[in-house]
Design a protein around this motif. Sequence first.
Motif, PDB file in Angstrom:
ATOM      1  N   LEU A 160       0.836  -1.205   0.000  1.00  0.00           N
ATOM      2  CA  LEU A 160       0.000   0.000   0.000  1.00  0.00           C
ATOM      3  C   LEU A 160       0.870   1.254   0.000  1.00  0.00           C
ATOM      4  N   ALA A 161       1.932   1.247   0.787  1.00  0.00           N
ATOM      5  CA  ALA A 161       2.837   2.400   0.835  1.00  0.00           C
ATOM      6  C   ALA A 161       3.539   2.603  -0.499  1.00  0.00           C
ATOM      7  N   GLU A 162       3.898   1.502  -1.188  1.00  0.00           N
ATOM      8  CA  GLU A 162       4.545   1.622  -2.495  1.00  0.00           C
ATOM      9  C   GLU A 162       3.614   2.316  -3.486  1.00  0.00           C
ATOM     10  N   ARG A 163       2.329   1.948  -3.486  1.00  0.00           N
ATOM     11  CA  ARG A 163       1.370   2.602  -4.383  1.00  0.00           C
ATOM     12  C   ARG A 163       1.233   4.081  -4.034  1.00  0.00           C
ATOM     13  N   MET A 164       1.245   4.393  -2.752  1.00  0.00           N
ATOM     14  CA  MET A 164       1.145   5.786  -2.323  1.00  0.00           C
ATOM     15  C   MET A 164       2.329   6.607  -2.835  1.00  0.00           C
ATOM     16  N   VAL A 165       3.534   6.057  -2.710  1.00  0.00           N
ATOM     17  CA  VAL A 165       4.741   6.769  -3.149  1.00  0.00           C
ATOM     18  C   VAL A 165       4.728   6.962  -4.658  1.00  0.00           C
ATOM     19  N   MET A 166       4.362   5.924  -5.392  1.00  0.00           N
ATOM     20  CA  MET A 166       4.345   6.038  -6.857  1.00  0.00           C
ATOM     21  C   MET A 166       3.306   7.059  -7.315  1.00  0.00           C
ATOM     22  N   SER A 167       2.142   7.059  -6.664  1.00  0.00           N
ATOM     23  CA  SER A 167       1.102   8.030  -7.008  1.00  0.00           C
ATOM     24  C   SER A 167       1.585   9.456  -6.770  1.00  0.00           C
TER      25      SER A 167
END
Length: 725
Positions: free
Chosen positions: A495-502
């Motif tokens: 979930l954190a990876e998706r947040m950073v990429m977004s």
Amino acid sequence: MFQANMFEGHHMFDMASKSSENDSSKLKDDDYETKSGTETMEAQSGDDQDPSEQHPKKKRYHRHTQRQIQDMEAFFKECPHPDDKQRKELSRELGLEPLQVKFWFQNKRTQMKAQHERSENSILKAENERLRVENNRYKEALRNASCPNCGGPAALGEMSFDEQHLRIENVRLREEIDRISGIAAKYVGKPLSSLSNLSPHLPSRSLDLGVSNFGAQSGFVGEMFGATDLLRSVTGPTEADKSMIVEIAVAAMEELMRIAQAGEPLWIQGENNTEMLNEEEYLRTFTRGIGPKPLGMRSEASRESAVVIMNHVNLVEILMDANQWSTIFCGIVSRAMTLEVLSTGVAGNYNGALQVMTAEFQVPSPIVPTRENYFVRYCKQHTDGTWAVVDVSLDSLRPSLLSKCRRRPSGCLIQELPNGYSKVVWVEHIEVDDRSVQNIYRPLVNSGLAFGAKRWVGTLDRQCERLASSMAINIPSGDLCVITTAEGRKSMLKLAERMVMSFCTGVGASTAHAWTTLSATGSDDVRVMTRKSMDDPGRPPGIVLSAATSFWIPVQSKRMFDFLRDENHRSEWDILSNGGEVQEMAHIANGRDPGNCVSLLRVNSANSSQSNMLILQESCTDSTGSYVIYAPVDISAMNIVLSGGDPDYVALLPSGFAILPDGPGYGSAGILDVGSGGSLLTVAFQILVDSVPTAKLSLGSVATVNSLIKCTVERIKAAVMCDNA
């Protein structure tokens, strides 16, 4: 009440037709050789070149031998479409690369087709001539026709003056509509078909047209950024281009191997142990390049090496997959696309893989122009076991492509080490026109730290550590007890990876979206853009307003990073926490640096009538920059994630900070130290301004987010400058 409503909507966004007769007549019947050289331009280079005296390009090719041609001609008569095995046998017998054999056969088939088309064209030309003669005969007969009633000359198809005038006016209006439609499609993104049928009674502008209308309505400067998208206009290579692409890639691989391993005099020592490419020696050594440096561009070359915790196979796979590559390097690659795969490699791996790509490279700030490239990527395993992946621009094959950045052979060498480690040597060699970079970012860009090899290697090293952490089976004792299972830990990291990429894909100046400046009062202008979120389960539905600003602050980047990631200082700058106490509920370390971690924070509201809220936060840092990225999360959804559930359905609107050094500085001992001077800070927010996707954006929402971001900036400046005094 304002803070509670604002938070609910809080934060940041994800963001060959047939040849003509003339063309085919240019193909010589006996010219079946594959090009195996590279195009060179015989002209003056550098500033001495007079544009008025430029000579056209002169192509220089190395042709195949007569024996090679005869053998391939004989094989072609038996089998015009050889398979991989047959091509390998031929290449071994003739001393050629398999790809050269492949494209010789493709060219041969193309030329045979051209011969057939020439024959057909001759027949059609004769038929056309016959019809033309017959048509002239009919015209002559009509010209001499007489009226059967009066015997006078007949006036066939006579048109009144009014009808002629109306038809001319109709044509003019259609041309005007097409012109306006083209302009609108360029800046708005609407298809021409939908714009060419505009109603005379147009409704007022809604959010479909972005926020560029704010300038006309409220006095804001409606300057748009990212309106011209070159990458979307680039198509895959033509059949005629492919043999040349192979030759360019082979020459680029040879150059990368030499430049990555060379010492003096190609690489010379600059001030304070920095490494510089000797331009004169480079031009003497590599004569088979992609042509002289275009006028107005400057060269930017850098080299960096590191040992990373990832095996060579996985590294090669990431680099050859556009999606994985842009995910790992999301802070540098804002978007990437593979246009065509010319070769998938041999023996079940990427050895010999060749693909044509486009990519856009960024600095995490909306005021630094991105760099767009159209290039070929070539992967090869060398005899010593070293893998190499090289990129080189193909702008020469697209003369109409107005690129401001050209990649000379750039890429990396990967050497396998024991225990799943790899040694990486990275080279970045760019020619770029960056005169539009704003002054506060110019030292960083000119130093090579913004786009250079040091940033690529630093990002790769940090991401390899993060991946190793995400694959850990046991929960480290340092993780807080709220995470009870390994599955919950993996879900939270995903979930954190998706947040950073977004966050990263939406904070830069990508031409995929357009920023609008709200004011023109200085370098820290607030820029905004809007989007509709409807069917994506990872984003809350409705109208999302994104806002960002970048500014310089005389505080070291490490100090800025430590201040912003510390939950104990959060109430000093986070308006939406409303002064509540912030407590860390979960902590996942994902790197050697203690600043690299994922946290789950709980804001205990000072007002008993307001419910507490959860914030997911990731902080990450390396030698070239840092991020603190966060997003409010629903408590029930986060409980599902912590128990190992699918994190893809958790709605996020990430906000945060990108912290870059203002250029290479000098530490207390006089040694070059990145970030020892001031910081370049980008602040970005996302606000859900309306949960109805069909709603229109109000100017009140724009004014609110403008005030929010400027107030946050002032609080940060006041806090760190007071502590720094």
